[in-house]
Design an enzyme around this catalytic site. Structure first.
Site, PDB file in Angstrom:
ATOM      1  N   CYS A 154      -5.846   2.498   5.699  1.00  8.01           N
ATOM      2  CA  CYS A 154      -6.631   1.299   6.033  1.00  8.01           C
ATOM      3  C   CYS A 154      -6.040   0.671   7.297  1.00  8.01           C
ATOM      4  O   CYS A 154      -5.014   1.127   7.804  1.00  8.01           O
ATOM      5  CB  CYS A 154      -6.598   0.324   4.856  1.00  8.01           C
ATOM      6  SG  CYS A 154      -5.077  -0.649   4.764  1.00  8.01           S
ATOM      7  N   GLU A 170       1.054   3.884   1.876  1.00  9.88           N
ATOM      8  CA  GLU A 170       1.623   4.270   3.176  1.00  9.88           C
ATOM      9  C   GLU A 170       2.723   3.308   3.601  1.00  9.88           C
ATOM     10  O   GLU A 170       3.748   3.723   4.154  1.00  9.88           O
ATOM     11  CB  GLU A 170       0.530   4.312   4.249  1.00  9.88           C
ATOM     12  CG  GLU A 170      -0.579   5.333   3.977  1.00  9.88           C
ATOM     13  CD  GLU A 170      -1.755   4.734   3.203  1.00  9.88           C
ATOM     14  OE1 GLU A 170      -1.537   3.822   2.370  1.00  9.88           O
ATOM     15  OE2 GLU A 170      -2.900   5.179   3.436  1.00  9.88           O
ATOM     16  N   HIS A 212       0.857  -1.191   0.000  1.00  8.75           N
ATOM     17  CA  HIS A 212       0.000   0.000   0.000  1.00  8.75           C
ATOM     18  C   HIS A 212       0.895   1.243   0.000  1.00  8.75           C
ATOM     19  O   HIS A 212       2.058   1.177   0.403  1.00  8.75           O
ATOM     20  CB  HIS A 212      -0.910  -0.022   1.224  1.00  8.75           C
ATOM     21  CG  HIS A 212      -2.024  -1.023   1.118  1.00  8.75           C
ATOM     22  ND1 HIS A 212      -3.188  -0.922   1.837  1.00  8.75           N
ATOM     23  CD2 HIS A 212      -2.160  -2.137   0.354  1.00  8.75           C
ATOM     24  CE1 HIS A 212      -3.990  -1.931   1.536  1.00  8.75           C
ATOM     25  NE2 HIS A 212      -3.386  -2.691   0.639  1.00  8.75           N
ATOM     26  N   CYS A 267      -2.320  -0.048   7.046  1.00  3.87           N
ATOM     27  CA  CYS A 267      -1.444   1.131   7.035  1.00  3.87           C
ATOM     28  C   CYS A 267      -1.464   1.854   8.378  1.00  3.87           C
ATOM     29  O   CYS A 267      -0.452   2.406   8.818  1.00  3.87           O
ATOM     30  CB  CYS A 267      -1.857   2.060   5.903  1.00  3.87           C
ATOM     31  SG  CYS A 267      -1.677   1.264   4.286  1.00  3.87           S
TER      32      CYS A 267
END
Lengths: 159, 159
Positions: free
Chosen positions: B86, B58, B56, B89
């Site tokens: 999310c 992040e 992801h 993250c």
């Protein structure tokens, strides 16, 4: 509880990996991605060795299994870990679509060894308004532009 | 809300990265690790391109920032993301000891574009007994052995 032999074997394997990893200078965690057809990948905690706070055993095993099978989707595979997955690893298993998770030690045992798994679970169960510092939404005129681009792209690969 | 200029700039930057990343075949997410002293690292969603469900924006930004500063600890740095982190993250930012998080779009906007961020938050807020498949603890005589090894090692590097 009673579990299939391939899970029992992976659990012992994950614990052996965790013990070995301590001697190698890593954190005391090991994980295995497996299925009735056999082990696909293993992982150990590499946070301090790789200077990567996301390199938890389960995350490393998931990454390795995906490379092994050539997919970002582990549907049908099982994650077996020496310790209960922390929120990072639990969420990683959700995104990876891992079918089920088995573990030996739990967050209380990790906490007794000085790890924050239980503390982070507690924080995530607490209203964000009471967090020392909670994620903050900021107005931006283009907030939806990335999603507009995504929706407009016919060739997008969903996950 | 009003935020410091370096956060506003990073927010625009994260959105630009997210839009660019869609054109490159990635997911519509961008992130920046920054501080008042300047940007340390950026990240974009690379799940489908790297076949890594943990890649992801992040997480990629955190990994990159840690490589950049040579530490697994981002205390004092700020995570700025085009979209609300999310659970993966968010937990990654906790383990990385990121000081604060700012974002533009939120989980509802991500859901409207087909992403499971909100669904996973909801699942994690639901008792595990009601999950389709919840993590299962299995008895193992050596469950605490990795932690015993860890506690016995004087040279352990805590994180």
């Amino acid at each position: 509880m009673s579990v299939p032999d391939f899970v029992s074997e992976a659990l012992s394997h994950s614990i052996e990996l965790a013990i070995e990893n301590v001697a190698l200078g890593g954190g005391p965690f090991g994980a295995v991605i497996t299925s009735p057809a056999g082990v696909v990948a293993t992982g150990v905690n590499r946070v301090t060795r790789d200077l990567d706070p996301t390199a938890h055993a389960e995350v490393c095993a998931i990454r390795s299994a995906c490379r092994e099978i050539g997919s970002f989707d582990l549907t049908g595979f099982v994650l077996v870990s020496s310790c209960e997955p922390c929120p990072l690893c639990l969420a990683a298993s959700m995104w990876a679509r891992v079918g089920s998770i088995f573990y030996a030690a739990d967050r209380t045992h990790a906490a007794a060894a000085g790890f924050d798994d239980a503390a982070f679970y507690e924080l995530m169960d607490t209203p964000r308004s009471s967090w020392p510092s909670s994620p903050t939404q900021v107005n931006h005129s283009l907030f939806d532009a990335p999603f507009d681009s995504w929706r407009a792209l016919d060739s997008r690969i969903e996950y």
